[in-house]
Design a protein around this motif. Sequence first.
Motif, PDB file in Angstrom:
ATOM      1  N   LYS A   1      -8.498  -2.637   0.592  1.00  0.00           N
ATOM      2  CA  LYS A   1      -7.977  -1.304   0.278  1.00  0.00           C
ATOM      3  C   LYS A   1      -6.459  -1.333   0.263  1.00  0.00           C
ATOM      4  O   LYS A   1      -5.813  -1.733   1.232  1.00  0.00           O
ATOM      5  N   GLY A   2      -5.871  -0.897  -0.866  1.00  0.00           N
ATOM      6  CA  GLY A   2      -4.419  -0.865  -0.986  1.00  0.00           C
ATOM      7  C   GLY A   2      -3.803   0.213  -0.118  1.00  0.00           C
ATOM      8  O   GLY A   2      -4.374   1.303   0.032  1.00  0.00           O
ATOM      9  N   ILE A   3      -2.638  -0.058   0.463  1.00  0.00           N
ATOM     10  CA  ILE A   3      -1.913   0.917   1.269  1.00  0.00           C
ATOM     11  C   ILE A   3      -0.437   0.909   0.878  1.00  0.00           C
ATOM     12  O   ILE A   3       0.032  -0.007   0.204  1.00  0.00           O
ATOM     13  N   ASN A   4       0.283   1.945   1.303  1.00  0.00           N
ATOM     14  CA  ASN A   4       1.709   2.093   1.019  1.00  0.00           C
ATOM     15  C   ASN A   4       1.994   2.071  -0.482  1.00  0.00           C
ATOM     16  O   ASN A   4       1.730   3.039  -1.162  1.00  0.00           O
ATOM     17  N   ASN A   5       2.506   0.970  -1.001  1.00  0.00           N
ATOM     18  CA  ASN A   5       2.841   0.911  -2.430  1.00  0.00           C
ATOM     19  C   ASN A   5       1.643   0.608  -3.325  1.00  0.00           C
ATOM     20  O   ASN A   5       1.784   0.540  -4.546  1.00  0.00           O
ATOM     21  N   TYR A   6       0.480   0.431  -2.696  1.00  0.00           N
ATOM     22  CA  TYR A   6      -0.731   0.095  -3.463  1.00  0.00           C
ATOM     23  C   TYR A   6      -1.860   1.051  -3.096  1.00  0.00           C
ATOM     24  O   TYR A   6      -1.886   1.619  -2.001  1.00  0.00           O
ATOM     25  N   LYS A   7      -2.785   1.231  -4.006  1.00  0.00           N
ATOM     26  CA  LYS A   7      -3.907   2.124  -3.759  1.00  0.00           C
ATOM     27  C   LYS A   7      -5.169   1.574  -4.424  1.00  0.00           C
ATOM     28  O   LYS A   7      -5.135   0.596  -5.172  1.00  0.00           O
ATOM     29  N   GLY A   8      -6.285   2.213  -4.125  1.00  0.00           N
ATOM     30  CA  GLY A   8      -7.553   1.781  -4.699  1.00  0.00           C
ATOM     31  C   GLY A   8      -8.222   0.720  -3.839  1.00  0.00           C
ATOM     32  O   GLY A   8      -7.601   0.120  -2.961  1.00  0.00           O
ATOM     33  N   THR A   9      -9.487   0.481  -4.081  1.00  0.00           N
ATOM     34  CA  THR A   9     -10.246  -0.526  -3.336  1.00  0.00           C
ATOM     35  C   THR A   9     -10.832  -1.561  -4.278  1.00  0.00           C
ATOM     36  O   THR A   9     -11.160  -1.267  -5.425  1.00  0.00           O
TER      37      THR A   9
ATOM     38  N   ASP B   1       0.607  -4.206   2.590  1.00  0.00           N
ATOM     39  CA  ASP B   1       0.197  -3.794   1.243  1.00  0.00           C
ATOM     40  C   ASP B   1      -1.297  -3.476   1.145  1.00  0.00           C
ATOM     41  O   ASP B   1      -1.721  -2.781   0.218  1.00  0.00           O
ATOM     42  N   TYR B   2      -2.081  -3.987   2.059  1.00  0.00           N
ATOM     43  CA  TYR B   2      -3.529  -3.755   2.010  1.00  0.00           C
ATOM     44  C   TYR B   2      -4.159  -3.984   3.382  1.00  0.00           C
ATOM     45  O   TYR B   2      -3.551  -4.596   4.273  1.00  0.00           O
ATOM     46  N   LYS B   3      -5.377  -3.489   3.519  1.00  0.00           N
ATOM     47  CA  LYS B   3      -6.158  -3.758   4.717  1.00  0.00           C
ATOM     48  C   LYS B   3      -7.560  -4.196   4.306  1.00  0.00           C
ATOM     49  O   LYS B   3      -7.992  -3.940   3.175  1.00  0.00           O
ATOM     50  N   ILE B   4      -8.236  -4.859   5.232  1.00  0.00           N
ATOM     51  CA  ILE B   4      -9.534  -5.461   4.916  1.00  0.00           C
ATOM     52  C   ILE B   4     -10.621  -4.942   5.850  1.00  0.00           C
ATOM     53  O   ILE B   4     -10.403  -4.768   7.047  1.00  0.00           O
ATOM     54  N   THR B   5     -11.799  -4.703   5.287  1.00  0.00           N
ATOM     55  CA  THR B   5     -12.991  -4.417   6.067  1.00  0.00           C
ATOM     56  C   THR B   5     -14.109  -5.308   5.533  1.00  0.00           C
ATOM     57  O   THR B   5     -14.069  -5.742   4.382  1.00  0.00           O
ATOM     58  N   GLY B   6     -15.098  -5.570   6.362  1.00  0.00           N
ATOM     59  CA  GLY B   6     -16.196  -6.436   5.942  1.00  0.00           C
ATOM     60  C   GLY B   6     -16.228  -7.711   6.744  1.00  0.00           C
ATOM     61  O   GLY B   6     -15.558  -7.846   7.783  1.00  0.00           O
ATOM     62  N   VAL B   7     -16.992  -8.675   6.265  1.00  0.00           N
ATOM     63  CA  VAL B   7     -17.198  -9.938   6.985  1.00  0.00           C
ATOM     64  C   VAL B   7     -16.223 -10.997   6.483  1.00  0.00           C
ATOM     65  O   VAL B   7     -16.349 -11.497   5.376  1.00  0.00           O
ATOM     66  N   THR B   8     -15.252 -11.326   7.311  1.00  0.00           N
ATOM     67  CA  THR B   8     -14.293 -12.374   6.948  1.00  0.00           C
ATOM     68  C   THR B   8     -14.558 -13.658   7.721  1.00  0.00           C
ATOM     69  O   THR B   8     -14.010 -14.702   7.386  1.00  0.00           O
TER      70      THR B   8
END
Length: 255
Positions: A159-167, A139-146
């Motif tokens: 960032k939303g993917i597939n059924n989701y969008k927007g950051t 549903d989402y992916k992550i960038t940055g410092v985790t």
Amino acid sequence: MKNLKKLLAIVVCIAMMVPTVAFAATSSPTKVNVKSATAKSLTYNAKSQTTTIVVNGKTLTLNKDFKVVSGSLKATKAGTYTVKIKGIGNYSGDTTVKYTVNAQQSYKATAAAKTYNAKNQTTKVTVKYGNTVLKRGTDYKITGVTKAKNAGKYKITVKGINNYKGTKTIYYTINKAAQKSVKVKVNASKKKITVSGVKAKAKVTYKSANKKVKVKNGKITLSKGIKKGTYKVTVKVAKTKNYSAYTKTVTIKVK
């Protein structure tokens, strides 16, 4: 001849006396062609949804105004769908329409705070749509410092993917650790204050509540003529990059 004229006159009179019956011609209403049909767009909500068919501003009723030839009016996942319909009842013709289930962007993301422990730590990112917990990679992916070690504030972008969008941009904090191991001891006979267990080489300072009592580097100096009694000294361990400040007030007895 006279008899014939009389007969015709009688026939005319009788015809005039008979009521004229008008037969209204009943014609079938003109059917509306569905070729201009459109289908309503939807937005993903994690449930099955049904689009509606509209012709000339009117919403049609399934199995009364039209029937589905192929495809489906129902969809769940985000995407574009095609359905072929045929007019029935007061509608005629057939056509193929497309409708879209738009990706959802009303989701929330949070990242859990941590406290410095001298090790690398990974924050827990939680992304939810309503009460539904979304899956990373699906549903989402992550960038940055985790993952980080030092105290501070860190940025993550979801960032939303597939059924989701927007950051969504979120932040989490690794808080400074407390100086839990600090111990302060007063040795009045040796005129000394000992501070141990200080982390990260934090600076230690001393502040006396009385001018006749001075403390430097843990060594206590009493001015001449000081009266007997109890005197307070505040010991402070300064904050560092990863540790918060520590303060303790001790007493010195002058006999």
